[in-house]
Design a protein around this motif. Structure first.
Motif, mmCIF file in Angstrom:
data_model
loop_
_atom_site.group_PDB
_atom_site.id
_atom_site.type_symbol
_atom_site.label_atom_id
_atom_site.label_comp_id
_atom_site.label_asym_id
_atom_site.label_seq_id
_atom_site.Cartn_x
_atom_site.Cartn_y
_atom_site.Cartn_z
ATOM 1 N N GLY A 104 0.787 -1.230 0.000
ATOM 2 C CA GLY A 104 0.000 0.000 0.000
ATOM 3 C C GLY A 104 0.819 1.279 0.000
ATOM 4 N N TYR A 105 2.086 1.207 -0.395
ATOM 5 C CA TYR A 105 2.934 2.393 -0.386
ATOM 6 C C TYR A 105 2.526 3.364 -1.495
ATOM 7 N N LYS A 106 2.671 4.643 -1.216
ATOM 8 C CA LYS A 106 2.458 5.662 -2.252
ATOM 9 C C LYS A 106 3.607 5.662 -3.247
ATOM 10 N N PHE A 107 4.845 5.536 -2.717
ATOM 11 C CA PHE A 107 6.042 5.486 -3.556
ATOM 12 C C PHE A 107 6.956 4.368 -3.062
ATOM 13 N N PRO A 108 7.624 3.689 -4.002
ATOM 14 C CA PRO A 108 7.529 3.873 -5.446
ATOM 15 C C PRO A 108 6.279 3.210 -6.027
ATOM 16 N N GLN A 109 5.711 3.853 -7.041
ATOM 17 C CA GLN A 109 4.575 3.266 -7.753
ATOM 18 C C GLN A 109 5.049 2.028 -8.513
ATOM 19 N N ILE A 110 4.155 1.065 -8.665
ATOM 20 C CA ILE A 110 4.508 -0.201 -9.319
ATOM 21 C C ILE A 110 4.046 -0.184 -10.770
ATOM 22 N N THR A 111 4.982 -0.475 -11.681
ATOM 23 C CA THR A 111 4.651 -0.619 -13.095
ATOM 24 C C THR A 111 5.231 -1.952 -13.587
ATOM 25 N N THR A 112 4.995 -2.248 -14.847
ATOM 26 C CA THR A 112 5.500 -3.500 -15.415
ATOM 27 C C THR A 112 6.263 -3.237 -16.701
ATOM 28 N N TRP A 113 6.787 -4.300 -17.283
ATOM 29 C CA TRP A 113 7.557 -4.246 -18.527
ATOM 30 C C TRP A 113 7.146 -5.430 -19.385
#
Length: 448
Positions: A104-113
């Motif tokens: 539930g962290y604001k940062f770092p945001q999670i993205t994918t590749w």
């Protein structure tokens, strides 16, 4: 104005005058001047779990989550460590991603590749991520030699997958692989212009990551494309209208340029630079996250990042993951603030500020240290005692103390009898306590 339409060619443009292959690559200069134009807001992104992990034994779920916790601790809700990206190809990758999302962290945001195909894109849709990187090789080295396609075929493939992402409400981050060998005006600019058109059509900002895949980028003023980092970044803004906040730089360290190049990207209009912890990654590695943290602090100041987390993270890599950090690595190596030269040790005896880059104890929880060898002299031994036992000003040992001279005799004798390695802290500790009985009390007090 340059011709901005897609330029299909029968033969690949390999820039043989710049990249002769059987010789060292060349740096060519023009008379163009590109002014510094640093964005109001800059930040760091992370690819430790994607590009970094490819160079090591795959991380366990527990290791990924722990490292993610360190990234969050370092960022400390400042948004400087803005995003981190994950693979989606194995069950381990997916489990780790979900565990990190559950933090539930604001940062770092999670993205994918992902690669630029629909099967990979289905993985993104299934897991519910709102942004994904998409690999888009853009040099003729890759288009002709790897993909075995024409520029037009490649262009159409990329446009199709980006439109697929946008139509599903997912932000595409387009990774323009090998941009420092690409035909900037013949392929890159037409492609990015089309991607910006799609941004306007769908009302979702497409992001552009400029990838210096082989570390060929150069930050010097006046360098010609395709190697010029300033020209690439300013060109994407000038000819394609990409906002600074949608631009990102990703570099490698093949020519030792990785930190200067990332900094140059910031200085010429790119808001984000992509990094890995400790610079791990393919071949010579990626841009080290901790290095760019200190570049950020020099440019913008520290908005509240917890820099002690850098030291904690590096110890975790060494102790729990058995990763060997080269001792002289800035900020994280065991020897980065250790001096062995006698003249430097003499300076540290007078004032640490003379030979320490900054207050490493306050900022990184890494007190300045002195190592003792045959060149350390009286000053080196005295400085070692003061730093190792963390003696305050009132209790510091002077190099003129006769007991220091006795320890120096012991040191000299070791090297005269064939020793070639530095003397360990434990050896010195035993010897120092033989002559300085009060140091035993110092150790007992510190332990209690």
């Amino acid at each position: 104005m340059k011709e901005l339409n897609l330029k299909d060619v029968e033969e690949p443009n390999l820039y043989r005058d710049i990249f002769p292959y059987h010789e060292v690559p060349k740096i060519k200069f023009s008379t163009d001047e590109i002014k510094v134009d640093i964005p109001d807001e800059i930040w760091i992104t992370d690819t430790t779990f994607r590009d970094g992990q490819q160079s090591m034994t795959p991380f366990t779920v527990e290791q990924i989550v722990t490292i993610f916790d360190y990234l969050n601790k370092l960022d400390n809700n400042t948004g400087v460590i803005r995003q981190t990206e994950f693979f989606l190809y194995t069950n381990r990758d997916k489990e780790a991603l979900m565990e990190c999302m559950n933090r539930g962290y604001k940062f770092p945001q999670i993205t994918t590749w992902i690669r630029a195909n629909k099967d990979d894109f289905k993985l993104v849709k299934d897991i519910g991520i709102k942004e994904t990187g998409i690999l888009m090789s853009c040099s003729d080295y890759h288009i002709f030699k790897k993909l075995k396609m024409t520029r037009t075929e490649t262009y159409n493939k990329y446009v199709e997958i980006v439109e697929e992402a946008l139509s599903n409400g997912i932000v595409p981050r387009c990774h323009l692989e090998d941009i420092t060998r690409a035909d900037f005006f013949g392929f890159v600019v037409p492609l990015v212009n089309k991607l910006m058109e799609l941004s306007n059509k769908y009302g979702i900002q497409v992001k552009i990551r400029a990838c210096d895949t082989l570390g060929l980028g150069v930050a010097f003023p006046g360098v010609e494309l395709p190697r010029s980092v300033p020209a690439i970044i300013s060109g994407l803004r000038k000819y394609c209208g990409v906002p600074s906040t949608a631009l990102e730089w990703h570099g490698h360290n093949d020519f030792y340029y990785v930190v200067p190049n990332a900094t140059a990207a910031w200085l010429h209009g790119c808001s984000a630079v992509n990094t890995t912890l400790l610079g791990i990654g393919e071949r010579t590695g990626n841009c080290p996250l901790e290095g760019m943290v200190f570049q950020y602090c020099q440019l913008k100041g520290n908005p509240g990042m917890n820099l002690h987390a850098i030291t904690e993270m590096s110890k975790y890599f060494e102790n729990s993951m058995k990763y060997e950090i080269p001792p002289r690595t800035p900020f994280v190596g065991t020897d980065f603030n250790v001096t062995r030269a006698g003249i430097h040790a003499d300076g540290i005896l007078k004032d640490q500020e003379i030979y320490n880059i900054f207050d490493t104890e306050k900022i990184l929880d890494r007190p300045v240290l002195v190592a003792v060898n045959e060149y350390s002299g009286l000053a080196g031994i005295a400085a070692w005692i003061n730093t190792y036992f963390k003696l305050n000003k009132e209790n510091e040992v002077d190099k003129k103390d006769s007991r220091v001279a006795e320890i120096k005799k012991w040191v000299d004798n070791l090297y005269e009898n064939g020793r070639t390695t530095p003397i360990t802290n434990k050896e010195l500790e035993i010897e120092a306590k033989m002559y300085f009985k009060e140091l035993i009390d110092v150790e007992n007090t510190r332990a209690s």
